[in-house]
Design an enzyme around this catalytic site. Structure first.
Site, PDB file in Angstrom:
ATOM      1  N   ASP A   1       0.871  -1.158   0.000  1.00  0.00           N
ATOM      2  CA  ASP A   1       0.000   0.000   0.000  1.00  0.00           C
ATOM      3  C   ASP A   1       0.917   1.220   0.000  1.00  0.00           C
ATOM      4  O   ASP A   1       2.101   1.137   0.352  1.00  0.00           O
ATOM      5  CB  ASP A   1      -0.970  -0.010   1.191  1.00  0.00           C
ATOM      6  CG  ASP A   1      -2.183   0.884   0.908  1.00  0.00           C
ATOM      7  OD1 ASP A   1      -2.107   1.720  -0.022  1.00  0.00           O
ATOM      8  OD2 ASP A   1      -3.209   0.749   1.602  1.00  0.00           O
TER       9      ASP A   1
HETATM   10  C1  BGC Z   1      -5.127   3.048  -0.208  1.00  0.00           C
HETATM   11  C2  BGC Z   1      -5.084   2.009  -1.313  1.00  0.00           C
HETATM   12  C3  BGC Z   1      -4.819   2.689  -2.634  1.00  0.00           C
HETATM   13  C4  BGC Z   1      -3.522   3.470  -2.528  1.00  0.00           C
HETATM   14  C5  BGC Z   1      -3.166   4.195  -3.801  1.00  0.00           C
HETATM   15  C6  BGC Z   1      -3.921   3.962  -0.224  1.00  0.00           C
HETATM   16  O1  BGC Z   1      -4.099   5.042   0.635  1.00  0.00           O
HETATM   17  O2  BGC Z   1      -5.224   2.412   1.043  1.00  0.00           O
HETATM   18  O3  BGC Z   1      -6.285   1.294  -1.368  1.00  0.00           O
HETATM   19  O4  BGC Z   1      -4.773   1.746  -3.669  1.00  0.00           O
HETATM   20  O5  BGC Z   1      -3.667   4.440  -1.513  1.00  0.00           O
HETATM   21  O6  BGC Z   1      -4.019   5.260  -4.002  1.00  0.00           O
END
Ligand code: BGC
Length: 813
Positions: free
Chosen positions: A230
């Site tokens: 993540d």
């Molecule tokens: C989220 C993810 C997301 C990533 C990219 C994170 O803050 O938890 O689900 O894919 O950001 O935007």
């Protein structure tokens, strides 16, 4: 060019990985920027692009000039209980990915609805592991059928948002295996090419370093793909020793030179790096990024028909007294509720996409009922954030054409970016100018369409000033220190001031936002210039709506949540509808007994008035075609196809598993395997509407069930009859229970389901296969099948199971 035999291909890719220097290898393991990986010309590797989703594909920029199809939210999709629909949803996401040059769609989100307070539940499918697994796996297969990678996320136990970067989850092995890991196991076994590791820790070890990445993910389930972190979840070199492959975003991060040095010092084995690179190369082969010709696939423009169909399939009718629905060409309809005009079609946060158009319930109804008089009253203010200013009221002062002028200036006084934009809600995720910036200015000539007071303002972090015709009307310096950095960009704090505006007059609005010394991630910024209604008297708004309802044949109230209630980065603090909406519904229902309430939320809300109204539709965040899909259902062109993917409580106090707040950094999943309906059953508590529940415009009778058992599995056949007067779809659900068991088990658990279309008066038999796993439980050393009999029950929802059969004690032969 590449071997199709997996072992031979692995050898080929290892050879390519080994042909690269350590520096080249390590460089590949951190993103090149916010959304893409590094290319490596020496290996014939192009950059790969990753994008959110998952309810649509945003692409590399958050920009109204490059819009995306906004599909209904995950809860709407799972409410269809239809893996075939989820497969098509995945195919549409892949087509959007191809159109946008995206290789990896960052979804599906297959965390579970452990507590309805979870802020991101609109983005996840269900409280049940099997339903989540079926829908999630079908989505993955749909996406990957087009050569685009899916990315099941967030592995694992990321079922809440409070302290999401640091919270550690204490959870038993049994709960992990039987509940939280089950959807990941299924999507991986169905061939997911990537998985995203989550921010949180499990049992004290942050997930990008956690052994759960190695086992069960790879060693047991055979995951051969890339573990993507993540965003910013890789925090150390320890993650390089774990089965964490790609650190996103880049180009900076904890790996880079430090990792090269650690490998040279023998602290991280060189083989670990080679394997990570090999897996990245395998992903590249799968998406056509290695040694492939530049991608000349046609870029199909997606039509919105699927968004409309999918939403209607997910709408759940939970109440319909005297068959008020479908509406029968009423002479007049009084619509109220702010979400009727300004609906939520998607949840907030990284899942957001920018649609080119959104059809509101009001517009959808007016189109569907051209012969009816459809009135509208606001009724209650729901919105807490700002609505963007409508484009047709905005003119760029420099060109005189529609839009706003956006200008970044650096400390040297030079202009770093100067352009016209067509939305007053602006987000840059990595693509804003960088360097020594001074200000971001937004200028537009605003010609409001209504006369009267309005709350005008901005959402931004940092010193910001709003002026009208040269006079400063608002100045604020909001700070989100100590909060989730994503919310600073995606959900910045709002400041407003009340101003009196005259319809048709032009006002020069200028927003000056200071960027000097700002601590945000490079290239990121979120800023909105917008408004919300100024309300002199909330009672008067309700009275007006009630009066309109009294004068109409039918009343439709659209209620819902807002962006401060359901979004990424924080959990909910209440299940109640925000603002005065409960009072609004009661007043309208009192004025007109023929009241339909439409609930526009991504996850459960309490509905204390539900027995006072004649019909209730739960419609989720409906995607850009929301209004048309809703009108299809209200008018009866389509039947409401949904069944609840999650239990709807009557009162917050009744919810058996509610807590989402870590104590001393730890959130304990002490309820073990008993979440969702399993917890309700164990507590003997009754919700407003149970898991699996949903009415249609026809009725079904469950006639008979039979079970054929083999040593390893069972097959359940359910015969049902459409006893109503129109064709309809029923979702037959099969639950297992084990009254006498030596193990901790749910009172009953969903073991299989099947949807079937049946003509009026006809019968149909559905056959549902229950694999061995449906009967198994997790114990210390693995999956086990307890000898003895199981009870099989079938029916329309977890609380209504008219058919029952027993598997004989000796069913395993
Ligand atoms: C989220 C993810 C997301 C990533 C990219 C994170 O803050 O938890 O689900 O894919 O950001 O935007």
């Amino acid at each position: 060019m590449f071997d199709t035999d997996p072992a031979a291909l692995a050898e080929q890719l290892t050879a390519i990985a080994r042909s690269l220097s350590l520096e080249q290898q390590v460089r590949l393991l951190t993103g090149a920027d916010m959304w893409s990986t590094h290319p490596e010309p020496a290996a014939g590797l192009r950059a790969m692009v990753l994008s959110d989703g998952p309810s649509g594909v945003r692409g590399q920029i958050w920009d109204e000039r490059d819009p995306s199809l906004n599909l209904p939210s995950a809860t709407a999709l799972s409410a269809s209980w239809d893996p075939e629909l989820a497969y098509r949803y995945g195919q549409i996401a892949a087509a959007e990915a191809i159109r946008k040059g995206v290789d990896v769609v960052l979804g599906p989100t297959i965390n579970l609805h452990r507590s309805p307070l979870g802020g991101r539940h609109f983005e996840a499918y269900s409280e049940d592991p099997l339903l989540t697994a079926e829908i999630g796996a079908a989505f993955v297969r749909g996406v990957q059928s087009a050569g685009i990678a899916a990315c099941p996320k967030h592995y694992i136990a990321n079922d809440f948002e409070t302290e999401r970067f640091t919270a550690s989850v204490e959870v038993s092995d049994q709960a992990l295996r039987e509940v939280y890991l089950a959807p990941f196991e299924r999507t991986v076994r169905d061939g997911a090419w990537t998985v995203m590791s989550s921010y949180n820790a499990v049992r004290g070890v942050t997930m990008s370093e956690n052994d759960l990445l190695r086992s069960p993910l790879c060693e047991e389930w055979g995951f051969d793909g890339v573990v993507i972190s993540d965003w910013t979840a890789v925090r150390s070199l320890a993650a390089a020793k774990a089965r964490q492959d790609l650190a996103m975003p880049g180009p900076n991060g904890p790996w880079g030179d430090a990792l090269v040095a650690a490998v040279r010092a023998g602290e991280v084995p060189v083989e670990a790096i080679e394997e990570k690179v090999r897996r990245l190369l395998l992903l590249a082969v799968r998406v056509g990024a290695l040694g492939a010709e530049p991608d000349h696939r046609p870029r199909p423009i997606i039509d919105a028909g699927f968004a409309r169909e999918a939403e209607a399939r997910g709408i759940v009718l939970v109440r319909n007294v005297d068959g008020l629905l479908p509406l029968r060409a009423p002479a007049s309809v009084a619509v109220s509720g702010q979400n009727a005009e300004l609906p939520r079609t998607q949840g907030g946060g990284s899942a957001t996409v920018v649609p080119s158009e959104v059809v509101s319930p009001l517009t959808g109804l007016r189109q569907a009922l051209p012969a009816s008089i459809v009135s509208y009253r606001l009724g209650a203010v729901v919105q807490e954030g700002l609505a963007e200013l409508p484009l047709d009221c905005l003119t760029d002062p420099e060109t005189g054409s529609a839009g706003l002028r956006v200008r970044f200036t650096n400390l040297a006084g030079e202009v770093a970016l100067d352009e016209v934009r067509f939305s007053s809600a602006l987000v840059w995720l990595g693509n804003a100018p960088t360097g020594d910036l001074d200000t971001c200015e937004i200028i537009t000539d605003y010609r409001p369409s209504a006369t009267g007071p309005v709350e005008l303002g901005f959402a931004a972090v940092g010193p910001t000033v709003l002026s009208i015709d040269g006079a400063v009307v608002l100045s604020a310096e909001s700070d989100v220190t100590g909060h989730d950095p994503a919310t600073a960009v995606l959900s910045p704090p709002v400041s407003t001031t009340e101003v009196d505006l005259e319809a048709g007059r032009s006002y020069r609005l200028r927003l000056e936002h200071s960027l000097a010394g700002s601590a945000r991630l490079p290239g990121t910024l979120g800023i909105t210039l917008g408004s919300r209604p100024a309300v002199a008297s909330a009672d008067a708004l309700i009275a007006e709506a009630a009066q309109a309802a009294r004068e109409a044949e039918v009343a439709v109230v659209v209620v819902g949540t807002n962006s401060q209630v359901e979004s990424e980065g924080f959990d909910r603090t209440s299940l109640a509808l925000p603002g005065r909406q409960d009072d609004l519904v009661r007043a309208v229902a009192q004025a007109n007994p023929r009241t339909v309430v439409v609930v526009n939320s991504g996850s459960p809300v309490t509905m204390p008035w539900r027995s006072e109204v004649q019909a209730v539709l739960l419609t989720w965040f409906g995607g850009q075609e929301y209004g048309r899909a809703l009108a299809d259902v209200l008018s009866g062109a389509v039947e409401p196809g949904g069944r609840l993917p999650t239990t709807w409580p009557a009162e917050e106090a009744d919810v058996p598993v509610l807590d989402v707040t870590p104590v001393d950094g730890v959130l304990r999943y002490d309820e073990g395997i008993h979440i969702g309906y399993r917890a309700w059953l164990r507590a003997g508590a009754e919700p407003a509407y149970p898991f699996g529940f949903g009415l249609g415009y026809t009725t079904f009778e469950y006639e008979s069930v039979s079970v054929a058992a083999s040593p390893d599995a069972a097959e359940v056949s359910v015969r049902l009859r459409n006893t109503g007067t129109r064709a309809g779809r029923e979702v037959a659900q099969v639950y297992l229970s084990r009254p006498e068991s030596a193990h901790d088990r749910p009172v009953r658990w969903l073991a299989g389901f099947a949807g079937v279309e049946v003509a009026a008066g006809q019968t149909a038999t559905v056959t549902i296969a229950l694999p061995r796993r449906a009967f198994e439980h997790w114990q210390q050393d693995g999956w086990a099948l307890e000898p003895g009999s199981f009870t099989v029950e079938a029916g329309p929802n977890v609380a209504e199971l008219p058919l029952r059969a027993e598997l004989p004690a000796d069913w395993q032969g």
